[in-house]
Design an enzyme around this catalytic site. Structure first.
Site, PDB file in Angstrom:
ATOM      1  N   LYS B 102      -9.906 -11.198  -7.457  1.00 42.73           N
ATOM      2  CA  LYS B 102      -8.724 -10.508  -7.680  1.00 42.73           C
ATOM      3  C   LYS B 102      -8.345 -10.043  -6.213  1.00 42.73           C
ATOM      4  O   LYS B 102      -9.240  -9.476  -5.534  1.00 42.73           O
ATOM      5  CB  LYS B 102      -9.143  -9.000  -8.341  1.00 42.73           C
ATOM      6  CG  LYS B 102      -7.942  -8.085  -8.073  1.00 42.73           C
ATOM      7  CD  LYS B 102      -8.432  -6.722  -8.727  1.00 42.73           C
ATOM      8  CE  LYS B 102      -7.606  -5.635  -8.044  1.00 42.73           C
ATOM      9  NZ  LYS B 102      -7.837  -4.297  -8.858  1.00 42.73           N
ATOM     10  N   GLY B 163      -5.380   4.721  -9.354  1.00 45.84           N
ATOM     11  CA  GLY B 163      -5.985   6.029  -9.447  1.00 45.84           C
ATOM     12  C   GLY B 163      -5.260   7.168  -9.934  1.00 45.84           C
ATOM     13  O   GLY B 163      -5.684   8.234 -10.078  1.00 45.84           O
ATOM     14  N   ALA B 192      -3.566  -0.958 -12.649  1.00 41.03           N
ATOM     15  CA  ALA B 192      -3.515   0.376 -11.775  1.00 41.03           C
ATOM     16  C   ALA B 192      -2.530   1.311 -12.442  1.00 41.03           C
ATOM     17  O   ALA B 192      -1.285   0.640 -13.029  1.00 41.03           O
ATOM     18  CB  ALA B 192      -3.139   0.116 -10.355  1.00 41.03           C
ATOM     19  N   GLY B 193      -2.781   2.435 -12.543  1.00 40.08           N
ATOM     20  CA  GLY B 193      -1.702   3.307 -12.844  1.00 40.08           C
ATOM     21  C   GLY B 193      -1.741   3.921 -14.158  1.00 40.08           C
ATOM     22  O   GLY B 193      -1.479   5.037 -14.390  1.00 40.08           O
ATOM     23  N   ASN B 214      -9.439   1.308 -14.273  1.00 36.00           N
ATOM     24  CA  ASN B 214     -11.000   1.873 -13.944  1.00 36.00           C
ATOM     25  C   ASN B 214     -11.034   3.187 -14.039  1.00 36.00           C
ATOM     26  O   ASN B 214     -11.515   3.772 -14.867  1.00 36.00           O
ATOM     27  CB  ASN B 214     -11.323   1.438 -12.367  1.00 36.00           C
ATOM     28  CG  ASN B 214     -12.930   1.566 -11.979  1.00 36.00           C
ATOM     29  OD1 ASN B 214     -13.533   2.286 -12.836  1.00 36.00           O
ATOM     30  ND2 ASN B 214     -13.127   0.850 -11.167  1.00 36.00           N
ATOM     31  N   THR B 215     -10.271   4.011 -13.335  1.00 33.18           N
ATOM     32  CA  THR B 215     -10.173   5.546 -13.190  1.00 33.18           C
ATOM     33  C   THR B 215      -9.855   6.006 -14.318  1.00 33.18           C
ATOM     34  O   THR B 215     -10.533   6.955 -14.877  1.00 33.18           O
ATOM     35  CB  THR B 215      -9.261   6.065 -11.923  1.00 33.18           C
ATOM     36  OG1 THR B 215      -9.465   5.263 -10.780  1.00 33.18           O
ATOM     37  CG2 THR B 215      -9.440   7.442 -11.810  1.00 33.18           C
TER      38      THR B 215
END
Lengths: 67, 263
Positions: B102, B163, B192-193, B214-215
């Site tokens: 990535k 995040g 993301a987001g 992830n987050t």
């Protein structure tokens, strides 16, 4: 022999100091790590025959958690 | 339940799950293991970092999670130039012995927005080096098309800053990217987001091929429960898209017959 490993001074006494020797002195034998010497990646298969020289800059990296 | 979806194809790899998850920021290794299992993911991201020689810093992820169950997607997080990203990718391949990477080249520290131009340049180099390249980019359709033309195995536009949990801020942009990439064989993965399950379902309903987060999982109060939720949300969104939703109308249409009402 004085090396710079991951940005810090590191001293190893052996003759010769190969990548293999360094990795084992770092306690990383058998671990999944990659080694760069002076910005050149040393493949695992070449560790035993790659001798380090005084002042070499060595990076030893691994995987950590990340996104 | 896992078999209801068609396969996700990334380069020469095939996956049953359309949820990709990160391995960072979990409260503990135990929770990380349980959450990864609950997510049903087959691809997990990892970061490349110096081994801490003092042995009091973060341990190798290999000691925390049995990564042999997953396809690894190492990232170049923390890189801010093309050359750093290429160097990190090369090291990652040496650690993990896999071809996926990535590309993440960060241009702005506050938003963590990527440097699309540097990402394109890094992609070019890494594709030539034989990598299967998944670039993280802004939700820019022209950039995604360029990356697809270069031979990237997927494009990964952001839904919102990393995040942030803001969800899919620009659904129209994501939809335009999906349409632009349709037929190219290059999957679109929102990276993301995402903040909660409905965001993941929304990304899939917009036609994205997969979602990477992830987050949203690691930072949830109960990461394992959220991982379950995300697994179902991705499946639900994909199914809803293929089922074909009803058109939106301003006024009501009765669901029950109007004939035979009692007088």
């Amino acid at each position: 022999m004085k090396l710079v490993v991951n940005g810090d001074a590191f001293e190893v006494e052996a003759d010769p100091v190969t990548v293999d020797v360094l990795v084992s002195r770092l306690g990383l034998e058998g671990q999944r790590v990659a080694v760069e010497v002076n910005r050149r990646i040393i493949r695992r298969a070449a560790w035993a025959e790659t001798a380090l020289a005084e002042g070499d800059a060595v990076e030893v990296v691994h995987f950590v958690g990340g996104g | 339940m896992d078999n209801v979806l068609d396969k996700l194809v990334i380069g020469r790899h095939e996956f049953g799950s359309r949820l990709l998850v990160g391995t960072g920021k979990y409260p503990s290794a135990v929770v990380a293991r349980a959450a990864l299992a609950a997510s049903g993911s087959e691809i997990v991201t990892v970061a490349v970092r110096r081994v801490n020689l003092d042995r009091n810093a973060e341990d190798s992820i290999w000691h925390q999670v049995d990564l042999s169950k997953f396809t690894l997607l190492p990232n170049t997080a923390g890189c801010s130039t093309r050359d750093e990203a290429v160097r990190t990718a090369m090291l990652a391949r040496e650690v993990g012995m896999g071809d996926l990477v990535k590309i993440e080249v960060i241009a702005d520290p506050k938003t963590l927005y990527p440097d699309n131009q540097a990402t394109i340049e890094a992609a070019k180099i890494l594709i030539e080096e034989g990598f299967t390249v998944l670039p993280y980019v802004t939700d820019d359709l022209v950039v995604c098309k360029k990356l697809g033309d270069l031979g990237c195995a997927a494009v990964m536009p952001l839904g919102a800053p990393i995040g942030s949990g803001l969800g899919i801020r620009n659904p129209v942009q994501i939809r335009l990217i999906v349409e632009a990439m349709a037929g190219s064989g290059v999957p679109v993965i929102v990276d993301a987001g995402v903040g909660t399950a409905s965001d993941a379902a929304r990304a899939m309903e917009l036609g994205c091929d997969a979602v990477l987060m992830n987050t949203a999982i690691a930072g949830a109060k109960d990461p394992v429960a959220m991982a379950h939720a995300m697994r179902h949300a991705v499946i639900a969104g994909r199914l809803a898209l293929s089922a074909g939703r009803i058109p939106m109308k301003l006024y009501a249409t009765a669901s029950s017959p109007l004939e035979g009402l009692i007088g």
